[in-house]
Design an enzyme around this catalytic site. Structure first.
Site, PDB file in Angstrom:
ATOM      1  N   SER A 148      40.022 108.102  70.496  1.00 24.44           N
ATOM      2  CA  SER A 148      41.127 108.596  71.480  1.00 24.44           C
ATOM      3  C   SER A 148      39.767 110.125  71.712  1.00 24.44           C
ATOM      4  CB  SER A 148      41.726 109.168  70.543  1.00 24.44           C
ATOM      5  OG  SER A 148      42.012 110.468  69.989  1.00 24.44           O
ATOM      6  N   TYR A 161      43.963 108.935  61.699  1.00 24.96           N
ATOM      7  CA  TYR A 161      43.766 108.465  63.181  1.00 24.96           C
ATOM      8  C   TYR A 161      42.238 108.720  63.365  1.00 24.96           C
ATOM      9  CZ  TYR A 161      44.877 109.082  67.665  1.00 24.96           C
ATOM     10  OH  TYR A 161      45.038 109.144  69.708  1.00 24.96           O
TER      11      TYR A 161
END
Length: 268
Positions: A148, A161
């Site tokens: 990401s 995350y």
């Protein structure tokens, strides 16, 4: 067509998180490209819907479903048991399965915190090793790991995350070098916002964010990511704005990050 002629079997692709969002788009695009699919997800009903839709759209593509929770310790063994039981050596592996919360670390349950590590780190690593070995024995293969853009952005609210996605990027770049002489290419994708259900936005907001360019359509992202993977590129970050943002957001001073943390709503 002469019934006596055996047509060569289509190559196989394994996609995790295959029943929704970006993973579903990967299954569709790879099936369109002529791959038979091993679709892995913990959403059983959605997996069956995916299989029916793919087989209806691409009649000559085989679809195997594997309802497996990849955060469990025996998950990778179960995936490999399915592959080996059918003599499947995948040509493509897409490690896409993931979770997301916008919450403080101490507001997550111990199990939820462990899931980030088990799913984003352990499962990705062990699937790469197990399936990468099979690809190396065959002399070819493509691995696409989904990181990401947040891997460069240690922001409050997405600490686990961004940290586990940073692991995926670092691991993929190094593993790529280790696998280079085996004929197996490893690519890591680091997308910015994609218009899927991952962030929990209402459908109307997803459409609006896509229209103004804040979020990218998942189909477009998937096509471009696969193009980079098949061209054996090391990394893909979608969009010029995202690539520029990485530099500026990563340089935010701690005082600004603290203000973000203060404004994170505390769940009741």
């Amino acid at each position: 067509m002469n019934a006596g002629i055996n047509m060569p079997e289509k190559p196989w692709a394994v996609i995790t998180g295959a029943s929704s969002g970006i993973g579903l788009e990967f299954t569709r695009e790879l099936a369109r490209r002529g791959y038979s699919i091993v679709a892995v997800s913990n959403q059983e009903a959605e997996l069956e819907d995916t299989a029916r839709d793919l087989e209806a759209a691409y009649g000559d593509v085989r679809v195997l479903t594997a309802c497996i929770d990849l955060s469990l310790s025996d998950a990778v063994d179960n995936v490999c048991r399915i592959l080996d039981g059918r003599g499947i050596i995948p040509e493509v592996l897409v490690n896409n399965a993931g979770i997301f919360d916008f919450r403080r670390v101490d507001d997550l349950t111990p199990r939820r915190r462990a899931m980030y590590i088990d799913l984003h780190m352990c499962a990705v690593t062990e699937l790469c090793v197990a399936i990468g070995r099979r690809m190396a024995d065959a002399g070819r293969g493509y691995i696409l790991n989904m990181s990401s853009m947040s891997c460069w952005m240690p922001m409050p609210g997405i600490a686990l995350y961004s940290a586990t996605k940073a692991y995926i990027r670092a691991f993929s770049r190094a593993y790529r070098v280790e696998m280079k002489d085996s004929g197996v290419s490893v690519t890591v994708a680091c997308p910015g916002g994609i218009a899927t259900s991952l962030f929990g936005l209402p459908e109307r907001w997803l459409r609006f964010a896509t229209r103004i360019g804040v979020l990218a359509p998942p189909g477009l992202f998937v096509r471009r990511a696969l193009r980079r993977m098949f061209h054996r590129r090391a990394q893909y970050v979608n969009g010029l704005l995202n690539r520029i943002s990485i530099v500026f957001v990563a340089l935010l001073p701690e005082a600004v990050r603290r203000q973000i943390a203060i404004r994170i709503p505390v769940p009741e």
